[in-house]
Design an enzyme around this catalytic site. Structure first.
Site, PDB file in Angstrom:
ATOM      1  N   CYS A 167      -5.994  -7.522  22.057  1.00  0.00           N
ATOM      2  CA  CYS A 167      -4.591  -7.137  21.885  1.00  0.00           C
ATOM      3  C   CYS A 167      -3.718  -8.341  21.502  1.00  0.00           C
ATOM      4  O   CYS A 167      -3.779  -9.392  22.127  1.00  0.00           O
ATOM      5  CB  CYS A 167      -4.054  -6.504  23.170  1.00  0.00           C
ATOM      6  SG  CYS A 167      -2.351  -5.930  22.971  1.00  0.00           S
ATOM      7  N   CYS A 227       4.921   1.588   3.837  1.00  0.00           N
ATOM      8  CA  CYS A 227       6.286   1.479   4.372  1.00  0.00           C
ATOM      9  C   CYS A 227       7.147   2.639   3.902  1.00  0.00           C
ATOM     10  O   CYS A 227       7.947   3.181   4.670  1.00  0.00           O
ATOM     11  CB  CYS A 227       6.893   0.129   3.985  1.00  0.00           C
ATOM     12  SG  CYS A 227       5.986  -1.254   4.707  1.00  0.00           S
ATOM     13  N   HIS A 255       4.166  -7.343  24.437  1.00  0.00           N
ATOM     14  CA  HIS A 255       3.602  -7.559  25.775  1.00  0.00           C
ATOM     15  C   HIS A 255       4.692  -7.501  26.860  1.00  0.00           C
ATOM     16  O   HIS A 255       4.465  -6.970  27.953  1.00  0.00           O
ATOM     17  CB  HIS A 255       2.915  -8.926  25.785  1.00  0.00           C
ATOM     18  CG  HIS A 255       2.353  -9.344  27.093  1.00  0.00           C
ATOM     19  ND1 HIS A 255       1.185  -8.827  27.605  1.00  0.00           N
ATOM     20  CD2 HIS A 255       2.803 -10.250  28.006  1.00  0.00           C
ATOM     21  CE1 HIS A 255       0.928  -9.406  28.774  1.00  0.00           C
ATOM     22  NE2 HIS A 255       1.891 -10.262  29.041  1.00  0.00           N
ATOM     23  N   CYS A 259       3.625  -3.363   9.666  1.00  0.00           N
ATOM     24  CA  CYS A 259       2.684  -2.918   8.638  1.00  0.00           C
ATOM     25  C   CYS A 259       2.049  -1.610   9.087  1.00  0.00           C
ATOM     26  O   CYS A 259       0.964  -1.605   9.625  1.00  0.00           O
ATOM     27  CB  CYS A 259       1.622  -3.988   8.396  1.00  0.00           C
ATOM     28  SG  CYS A 259       0.521  -3.676   7.008  1.00  0.00           S
ATOM     29  N   CYS A 287       0.612   2.568  19.402  1.00  0.00           N
ATOM     30  CA  CYS A 287      -0.785   2.123  19.319  1.00  0.00           C
ATOM     31  C   CYS A 287      -1.436   1.989  20.696  1.00  0.00           C
ATOM     32  O   CYS A 287      -2.501   2.554  20.963  1.00  0.00           O
ATOM     33  CB  CYS A 287      -0.864   0.792  18.571  1.00  0.00           C
ATOM     34  SG  CYS A 287      -0.249   0.885  16.879  1.00  0.00           S
ATOM     35  N   CYS A 320       5.287  -3.959  27.795  1.00  0.00           N
ATOM     36  CA  CYS A 320       4.133  -3.050  27.762  1.00  0.00           C
ATOM     37  C   CYS A 320       3.880  -2.456  29.152  1.00  0.00           C
ATOM     38  O   CYS A 320       3.784  -3.189  30.140  1.00  0.00           O
ATOM     39  CB  CYS A 320       2.885  -3.799  27.302  1.00  0.00           C
ATOM     40  SG  CYS A 320       1.421  -2.740  27.258  1.00  0.00           S
ATOM     41  N   CYS A 352       8.188  -1.672  19.847  1.00  0.00           N
ATOM     42  CA  CYS A 352       7.303  -0.500  19.883  1.00  0.00           C
ATOM     43  C   CYS A 352       7.145   0.122  21.283  1.00  0.00           C
ATOM     44  O   CYS A 352       7.114   1.349  21.406  1.00  0.00           O
ATOM     45  CB  CYS A 352       5.931  -0.839  19.322  1.00  0.00           C
ATOM     46  SG  CYS A 352       5.963  -1.478  17.642  1.00  0.00           S
ATOM     47  N   CYS A 397       0.757  -6.337  13.710  1.00  0.00           N
ATOM     48  CA  CYS A 397       1.110  -6.090  12.307  1.00  0.00           C
ATOM     49  C   CYS A 397       2.512  -6.556  11.952  1.00  0.00           C
ATOM     50  O   CYS A 397       2.817  -6.739  10.778  1.00  0.00           O
ATOM     51  CB  CYS A 397       0.927  -4.615  11.969  1.00  0.00           C
ATOM     52  SG  CYS A 397       2.259  -3.534  12.559  1.00  0.00           S
ATOM     53  N   CYS A 415       4.496  -7.320   4.302  1.00  0.00           N
ATOM     54  CA  CYS A 415       4.165  -7.916   2.995  1.00  0.00           C
ATOM     55  C   CYS A 415       5.395  -8.546   2.370  1.00  0.00           C
ATOM     56  O   CYS A 415       5.352  -9.667   1.876  1.00  0.00           O
ATOM     57  CB  CYS A 415       3.601  -6.853   2.054  1.00  0.00           C
ATOM     58  SG  CYS A 415       2.045  -6.154   2.574  1.00  0.00           S
ATOM     59  N   CYS A 464      -2.670  -3.668  20.239  1.00  0.00           N
ATOM     60  CA  CYS A 464      -1.697  -4.091  19.224  1.00  0.00           C
ATOM     61  C   CYS A 464      -2.423  -5.034  18.277  1.00  0.00           C
ATOM     62  O   CYS A 464      -3.036  -6.013  18.714  1.00  0.00           O
ATOM     63  CB  CYS A 464      -0.514  -4.800  19.897  1.00  0.00           C
ATOM     64  SG  CYS A 464       0.598  -5.618  18.738  1.00  0.00           S
ATOM     65  N   CYS A 508       0.829  -1.210   0.000  1.00  0.00           N
ATOM     66  CA  CYS A 508       0.000   0.000   0.000  1.00  0.00           C
ATOM     67  C   CYS A 508       0.861   1.257   0.000  1.00  0.00           C
ATOM     68  O   CYS A 508       0.351   2.355   0.075  1.00  0.00           O
ATOM     69  CB  CYS A 508      -0.927   0.008   1.211  1.00  0.00           C
ATOM     70  SG  CYS A 508      -0.070   0.363   2.760  1.00  0.00           S
ATOM     71  N   CYS A 563      -4.845  -2.905  30.588  1.00  0.00           N
ATOM     72  CA  CYS A 563      -4.460  -3.893  29.581  1.00  0.00           C
ATOM     73  C   CYS A 563      -5.610  -4.140  28.596  1.00  0.00           C
ATOM     74  O   CYS A 563      -6.765  -4.259  28.999  1.00  0.00           O
ATOM     75  CB  CYS A 563      -4.088  -5.192  30.284  1.00  0.00           C
ATOM     76  SG  CYS A 563      -3.837  -6.567  29.168  1.00  0.00           S
TER      77      CYS A 563
HETATM   78 FE1  FSX Z   1       2.581  -4.033   3.302  1.00  0.00          FE
HETATM   79 FE2  FSX Z   1       4.239  -1.802   3.151  1.00  0.00          FE
HETATM   80 FE3  FSX Z   1       1.604  -2.891   5.246  1.00  0.00          FE
HETATM   81 FE4  FSX Z   1       1.426  -1.240   3.450  1.00  0.00          FE
HETATM   82  O1  FSX Z   1       4.583  -1.218   1.720  1.00  0.00           O
HETATM   83  S1  FSX Z   1       3.553  -3.998   5.244  1.00  0.00           S
HETATM   84  S2  FSX Z   1       0.384  -3.241   3.338  1.00  0.00           S
HETATM   85  S3  FSX Z   1       1.768  -0.691   5.560  1.00  0.00           S
HETATM   86  O2  FSX Z   1       2.969  -0.498   2.830  1.00  0.00           O
HETATM   87  O3  FSX Z   1       4.039  -3.481   2.353  1.00  0.00           O
HETATM   88 FE1  SF4 Z   2       0.084  -7.163  26.776  1.00  0.00          FE
HETATM   89 FE2  SF4 Z   2      -1.557  -5.877  25.101  1.00  0.00          FE
HETATM   90 FE3  SF4 Z   2      -2.100  -5.964  27.689  1.00  0.00          FE
HETATM   91 FE4  SF4 Z   2      -0.043  -4.499  26.793  1.00  0.00          FE
HETATM   92  S1  SF4 Z   2      -2.213  -4.130  26.378  1.00  0.00           S
HETATM   93  S2  SF4 Z   2      -0.069  -5.833  28.607  1.00  0.00           S
HETATM   94  S3  SF4 Z   2       0.680  -5.807  25.118  1.00  0.00           S
HETATM   95  S4  SF4 Z   2      -2.023  -7.745  26.277  1.00  0.00           S
END
Ligand code: FSX
Ligand code: SF4
Length: 301
Positions: free
Chosen positions: A252, A55, A226, A189, A273, A229, A261, A283, A156, A280, A52, A246
């Protein structure tokens, strides 16, 4: 596809060393490469296939106190856009000629998106060379064998991801699956811009990052979301928009997803996120998205 200016890239990586988590040995190698003018280092070529473009947007969306400070700094001062389907200055045959020329020197190949193989590969045509369509599958086949290293940028490219999700009409395949070659997978992603820069910095320093069984750099993907987190053990939220609780009961996927992250954060450290009360979605996990929730099948959990 784009070629990243090596000297500016080195400067960026050195300035961002602490934020990127570069080891001192890698940093020292980058500094000596920078002092030597960045010569003798491979060009980075970028292909975009079944994706898409998120990235690329993520890489270009860097906001930071250090270079590149924003998308303008990235595009004007850091990345030499020799070929890119969305952002390059050149177009048509001129862009293809520049790419072919660059491919004769040493290069690292960065692939964004899956490799569509349906319809003889014509589900995804990436350029036309003297009137002849070149598919993503042909482009990857052409450039992967000569690359010093192949990076799969995003989920991807790494595992198929959304662009290869069931029923996968384009016949999308991951880069490793399609080429049968060793690939450094940098899933997400979209991918986090720092993960791409960190990996390229290792390669420019002559270091092959240690990979896990899924082909991911261990330094970036060794722990689950996790694991670190801040909401762990804080009681479980049963509705959205509850601060600090949580999100496991709300779906999640942090326990099944490896990425840094929680400590790296996104958008220049602004948030992430879960910090924005969104669970989460996993991705960066190899089984994203079909392994959890198929678009068209209701029986996949
Ligand atoms: Fe895939 Fe990346 Fe997701 Fe998009 O290019 S990892 S669909 S955010 O853009 O390839
Ligand atoms: Fe784990 Fe998600 Fe809960 Fe964070 S929000 S403690 S990552 S299950």
């Amino acid at each position: 596809m784009k070629s990243i200016d090596r000297r500016l890239f080195l400067r960026y990586a050195i300035q961002s060393a602490a934020a990127l988590g570069l080891e001192s040995t890698v940093l020292a190698r980058l500094q000596s490469a920078y002092a030597a003018g960045g010569s003798g280092l491979p060009t980075v070529l970028w292909l975009a296939g079944g994706a898409c473009t998120g990235c690329t947007v993520s890489l270009a969306n860097r906001v930071s106190a250090s270079h590149p400070t924003d998308v303008g700094d990235l595009l004007l001062n850091t990345i030499d856009l020799e070929f890119h389907p969305n952002l390059m200055g050149a177009a048509g045959q001129q862009a293809v000629d520049v790419l072919m020329d660059a491919s004769h020197g040493p290069y690292v190949l960065a692939v964004e998106g899956s490799v569509p193989t349906a319809f003889g590969g014509h589900a995804c045509v990436v350029w036309s060379d003297r009137g002849q369509d070149v598919t993503m599958a042909e482009a990857v086949s052409l450039l992967a064998p000569g690359a010093a290293a192949v990076l799969a940028v995003g989920t991807c490219a790494s595992y198929g991801g959304i662009s290869s999700a069931y029923p996968n009409p384009a016949g999308g395949r991951s880069v490793r699956d399609f080429t049968g070659r060793p690939v450094i997978n940098i899933p997400g992603c979209p991918v986090h811009p720092d993960w791409v820069v960190w990996t390229i910095a290792q390669l420019l320093a002559g270091v092959s990052p240690a990979l896990d069984a899924e082909g991911r750099p261990r330094d970036l993907y060794s722990r689950s979301v996790h694991d670190r987190c801040p909401r762990k053990g804080q009681g479980e939220a049963t509705t959205f928009a509850v601060e600090g609780k949580c999100l496991k009961k709300l779906g999640c996927k942090g326990p099944d997803t490896r990425a840094d992250c929680p400590t790296r954060l996104w958008n220049g450290g602004a948030n992430w996120c879960i910090g924005a009360n969104a669970e989460c979605i996993g991705c960066a996990a190899p089984k994203f998205p079909d392994g959890w929730q198929s678009f068209y099948k209701q029986d996949v959990v």
